[in-house]
Design an enzyme around this catalytic site. Structure first.
Site: not given
Ligand code: GAR
Length: 191
Positions: A64, A106, A108, A142, A144
């Protein structure tokens, strides 16, 4: 002008919201590149806006950390002021996070600290929550957990499916990410 690299793994609707906002010359940020860990569908949005893309797939690396070093090198090639994780679905190791934070944010789909992780919308429904929302935060080591920059709440409707709820959350996220990037750009331009 704030230069931004966006990292995605999926459909990239939040990326698109940023690209559309930044298409206005009055918006104080530009998306200079879009990266992914997979050949994500959302990279097509960047192509449409003439923004360069890169894919760094972890399967091509022994660890990674080596993957994250190569991802970091690709990001830093574009010398961004800010890196936005917009649906980037892989946990980033410390070597990547520490090189960029606090200029690494980020989004979430929950009211953090509730429901961190990859299935926030499903987890909120399974827990019987009556409200959820969206959070934008600075990334730390961490999952989120970093300092929050913006959060907005949403009522969960009776009998709502995961897909329906996630789409309503994404509508909020698209507004919130554009507002947050604008606020960061304005803050940096006055410092
Ligand atoms: C969003 O809802 C974002 O918050 C989530 O992925 C989606 C992306 O949507 N991210 C996570 O869950 C990260 N833990 P998109 O590809 O349509 O922008």
């Amino acid at each position: 002008m704030l230069s931004v690299v966006v990292l995605i793994s999926g459909s990239g609707s939040n990326l698109r919201a940023l690209l559309e906002a930044a298409d206005n010359p009055l918006f104080p940020a530009r998306v200079v590149a879009v990266g992914s860990d997979v050949p994500a569908e959302g990279l097509a949005h960047a192509d449409q806006f003439g923004v360069p893309t890169f894919v760094v797939n972890p399967k091509a690396f022994a660890s990674r950390e080596e993957w994250a070093d190569m991802l970091l090198a690709n990001v830093q090639h574009f010398e961004p002021d800010l890196v936005v994780l917009a649906g980037f679905m892989r946990i980033l190791p410390a070597n990547f996070v520490n090189a960029l934070t606090p200029n690494l944010i980020n989004m979430h789909p929950s009211l953090l600290p509730e429901f961190p992780g990859a299935h926030a919308v499903r987890d909120a429904l399974a827990a019987g929550a009556t409200k959820t929302g969206a959070t934008i935060h600075v990334v730390d080591e961490g999952v989120d957990t970093g300092p929050q920059l913006a959060q907005r709440e949403l009522e969960i409707l009776p009998d709502e499916t995961e897909a329906e709820l996630h789409e309503r959350i994404k509508q909020i996220e698209r507004e919130l990410i554009v507002q947050t990037v604008r606020a960061i750009a304005e803050l940096k331009s006055t410092n």
